[in-house]
Design a protein around this motif. Structure first.
Motif, mmCIF file in Angstrom:
data_model
loop_
_atom_site.group_PDB
_atom_site.id
_atom_site.type_symbol
_atom_site.label_atom_id
_atom_site.label_comp_id
_atom_site.label_asym_id
_atom_site.label_seq_id
_atom_site.Cartn_x
_atom_site.Cartn_y
_atom_site.Cartn_z
ATOM 1 N N ARG A 224 0.692 -1.152 -0.167
ATOM 2 C CA ARG A 224 -0.005 0.046 -0.110
ATOM 3 C C ARG A 224 0.938 1.125 -0.037
ATOM 4 N N ALA A 225 1.910 1.376 0.866
ATOM 5 C CA ALA A 225 2.604 2.295 1.253
ATOM 6 C C ALA A 225 3.555 2.682 -0.287
ATOM 7 N N ALA A 226 3.974 1.592 -0.977
ATOM 8 C CA ALA A 226 4.884 1.715 -2.049
ATOM 9 C C ALA A 226 4.089 2.043 -3.263
ATOM 10 N N LEU A 227 2.751 1.666 -3.352
ATOM 11 C CA LEU A 227 2.021 1.964 -4.770
ATOM 12 C C LEU A 227 1.397 3.470 -4.387
ATOM 13 N N GLY A 228 1.008 3.844 -3.075
ATOM 14 C CA GLY A 228 0.941 5.047 -2.582
ATOM 15 C C GLY A 228 1.817 6.240 -3.040
ATOM 16 N N ALA A 229 3.111 5.807 -2.800
ATOM 17 C CA ALA A 229 4.178 6.623 -3.114
ATOM 18 C C ALA A 229 4.332 6.854 -4.794
ATOM 19 N N LEU A 230 4.276 5.894 -5.409
ATOM 20 C CA LEU A 230 4.102 6.063 -6.882
ATOM 21 C C LEU A 230 3.101 6.921 -7.311
ATOM 22 N N ASP A 231 2.036 6.898 -6.789
ATOM 23 C CA ASP A 231 0.990 7.874 -7.142
ATOM 24 C C ASP A 231 1.253 9.310 -6.677
ATOM 25 N N GLY A 232 1.828 9.615 -5.487
ATOM 26 C CA GLY A 232 2.447 10.719 -4.971
ATOM 27 C C GLY A 232 3.389 11.315 -5.887
ATOM 28 N N LEU A 233 4.345 10.515 -6.427
ATOM 29 C CA LEU A 233 5.678 10.851 -6.990
ATOM 30 C C LEU A 233 5.378 12.179 -8.000
ATOM 31 N N PHE A 287 18.310 0.728 -21.117
ATOM 32 C CA PHE A 287 18.787 2.043 -20.864
ATOM 33 C C PHE A 287 18.060 2.711 -19.830
ATOM 34 N N ASN A 288 18.475 3.305 -18.572
ATOM 35 C CA ASN A 288 17.429 3.743 -17.581
ATOM 36 C C ASN A 288 18.019 5.217 -17.094
ATOM 37 N N PRO A 289 17.358 6.345 -17.466
ATOM 38 C CA PRO A 289 17.737 7.641 -17.219
ATOM 39 C C PRO A 289 17.804 7.904 -16.038
ATOM 40 N N VAL A 290 17.233 7.189 -15.005
ATOM 41 C CA VAL A 290 17.182 7.599 -13.627
ATOM 42 C C VAL A 290 18.063 6.727 -12.649
ATOM 43 N N ASP A 291 18.836 7.512 -11.807
ATOM 44 C CA ASP A 291 20.045 6.538 -10.972
ATOM 45 C C ASP A 291 18.836 6.017 -9.827
ATOM 46 N N PRO A 292 18.959 4.700 -9.481
ATOM 47 C CA PRO A 292 18.051 4.129 -8.603
ATOM 48 C C PRO A 292 18.167 4.554 -7.252
ATOM 49 N N GLU A 293 19.374 5.110 -6.774
ATOM 50 C CA GLU A 293 19.431 5.740 -5.414
ATOM 51 C C GLU A 293 18.670 6.947 -5.352
ATOM 52 N N ASP A 294 18.754 7.797 -6.459
ATOM 53 C CA ASP A 294 17.924 8.935 -6.421
ATOM 54 C C ASP A 294 16.287 8.763 -6.705
ATOM 55 N N ALA A 295 16.059 7.657 -7.260
ATOM 56 C CA ALA A 295 14.627 7.427 -7.636
ATOM 57 C C ALA A 295 14.036 6.827 -5.984
ATOM 58 N N ALA A 296 14.795 6.071 -5.291
ATOM 59 C CA ALA A 296 14.325 5.816 -3.930
ATOM 60 C C ALA A 296 14.355 6.796 -3.189
ATOM 61 N N GLU A 297 14.918 7.953 -3.235
ATOM 62 C CA GLU A 297 14.845 9.032 -2.390
ATOM 63 C C GLU A 297 13.746 9.915 -2.864
ATOM 64 N N ARG A 298 13.350 10.094 -4.007
ATOM 65 C CA ARG A 298 12.290 10.639 -4.397
ATOM 66 C C ARG A 298 10.872 10.189 -3.973
ATOM 67 N N LEU A 299 11.050 8.788 -4.189
ATOM 68 C CA LEU A 299 9.811 7.957 -3.644
ATOM 69 C C LEU A 299 9.467 7.930 -2.062
ATOM 70 N N ARG A 300 10.790 8.237 -1.281
ATOM 71 C CA ARG A 300 10.320 8.223 -0.009
ATOM 72 C C ARG A 300 9.916 9.487 0.473
ATOM 73 N N LYS A 301 10.317 10.633 -0.361
ATOM 74 C CA LYS A 301 9.630 11.810 -0.171
ATOM 75 C C LYS A 301 8.164 11.728 -0.602
ATOM 76 N N ALA A 302 7.926 11.100 -1.203
ATOM 77 C CA ALA A 302 6.278 10.727 -1.707
ATOM 78 C C ALA A 302 5.421 9.977 -0.716
ATOM 79 N N LEU A 303 6.056 9.414 0.089
ATOM 80 C CA LEU A 303 5.174 8.508 0.720
ATOM 81 C C LEU A 303 4.235 9.315 1.486
ATOM 82 N N ARG A 304 2.973 8.883 1.660
ATOM 83 C CA ARG A 304 1.782 9.276 2.575
ATOM 84 C C ARG A 304 2.347 9.501 4.074
ATOM 85 N N VAL A 305 2.326 10.590 4.793
ATOM 86 C CA VAL A 305 2.520 10.737 5.986
ATOM 87 C C VAL A 305 1.622 9.888 6.936
ATOM 88 N N GLY A 306 1.925 9.307 7.935
ATOM 89 C CA GLY A 306 0.745 8.962 8.681
ATOM 90 C C GLY A 306 0.244 7.469 8.215
#
Ligand SMILES: [Zn+2]
Ligand SMILES: [Zn+2]
Ligand SMILES: [Zn+2]
Length: 306
Positions: A224-233, A287-306
């Motif tokens: 739930r959290a991971a898919l929510g972060a994808l929508d929040g991204l 060929f992937n244009p986004v560094d996976p470590e950066d992708a993770a940081e952006r997704l962590r910021k997109a997690l819903r709080v609470g």
């Protein structure tokens, strides 16, 4: 199942002589009816009272009326009676009901003599071919082990346990790629992903398949959290492909099978698709244009709080 017209010829499994890729020629599916341009609860076949769900339900499965695989080996799973939910927005109890149904259908199909591999999956959004917006997924029971999971399974030890233990090429950078971890499950940006924000979701302890994996509540929370972060991204409903790899049902031991979900979101920016095109389809090199470590940081910021 019902008034589908004359019996369809069975699917025809061919293997491409150049690439060895298995191809199922499924002629019957060309006969699928065109659906109305807009599907609302009033004309939705998956809403309670609709064609495929005549009675009230919490979660529901049924045989696909236009099966790509014969003999009842293609199923539809309804994630919610609410037309406007999506997998990532379900309440925890509802998501747990989905996980239980996935495990139950895995067991039921795996018990069949003509099923060697059970694939649970969801195509989310019209961009990846979902023709009905009502939250739903599918299940295929293959009578052979398909090449993609087979390639993962041929390793002599569990690559997922290796990565989780900080070993192998993916191990050292694993902690920086974790997006969310709840109740014994973890979601992380893949080490070498084909899609920029691609996620892997797996239990922290080795378990071969969903029926044998403990902590279904943890899977529900983490997914739930991971898919929510994808929508929040990007602040939009992220179109994605989601599938679950688990131990084949062919009776062999498969010691390296560690149940996991792949989530492949197809956008790389708001409304911008990441196409897998000639240079990649023609070579098998991504060929992937986004560094996976950066992708993770952006997704962590997109997690819903609470
Ligand atoms: Zn509906
Ligand atoms: Zn493992
Ligand atoms: Zn996999």
């Amino acid at each position: 199942m019902t008034d589908a017209g004359p019996p369809a010829p069975g699917p025809d499994l061919r293997v491409d002589p150049l690439t060895q890729t298995p191809v199922l020629v499924v002629r019957a599916r060309q006969g699928r009816p065109n659906l109305p341009a807009t599907i609302t609860p009033a004309n939705c076949p998956f809403c309670p009272g609709g064609l495929e769900a005549p009675e009230p339900y919490t979660v529901r499965w049924f045989e696909n009326r236009w099966p790509p695989l014969p003999n009842g080996r293609a199923e539809i799973v309804l994630f919610s009676p609410d037309h406007y939910q999506s997998l990532g927005s379900l309440p925890q109890a509802q998501m747990e009901a989905v996980v239980s149904l996935w495990a139950e259908r895995t067991e039921a199909l795996a018990a069949r003599a003509d099923v060697a591999y059970v694939l649970l999956f969801e195509n989310r959004g019209p961009e990846v071919g979902a023709t009905i917006p009502h939250p739903h997924g599918q299940i295929y029971g293959f009578d052979f082990v398909p090449p993609v999971p087979l390639a993962e399974l041929e390793a002599d030890r569990c690559a997922t346990c290796q990565e989780l233990a900080g070993k192998g090429p993916a191990g050292p950078s694993h902690p920086g790629r974790v997006v969310v971890a709840e109740g014994g499950w973890r979601a992380w940006c893949a080490w070498a992903p084909a899609f920029p924000f691609e996620l892997t979701v797996a239990p922290e302890d080795h378990a071969a398949d969903l029926p044998g994996a403990p902590q279904h509540a943890g899977l529900a929370q983490t997914l739930r959290a991971a898919l929510g972060a994808l929508d929040g991204l990007f602040g939009e409903e992220m179109p994605y492909m989601l599938w679950c790899h688990q131990r084949p049902a062919d009776g062999k031991a498969w010691p390296s099978a560690h149940v996991h979900f792949h989530v492949a979101p197809i956008h790389r920016a708001k409304g911008v698709a990441r196409y897998v095109a000639s240079g990649e389809v023609g070579t098998g090199v991504m060929f992937n244009p986004v560094d996976p470590e950066d992708a993770a940081e952006r997704l962590r910021k997109a997690l819903r709080v609470g």
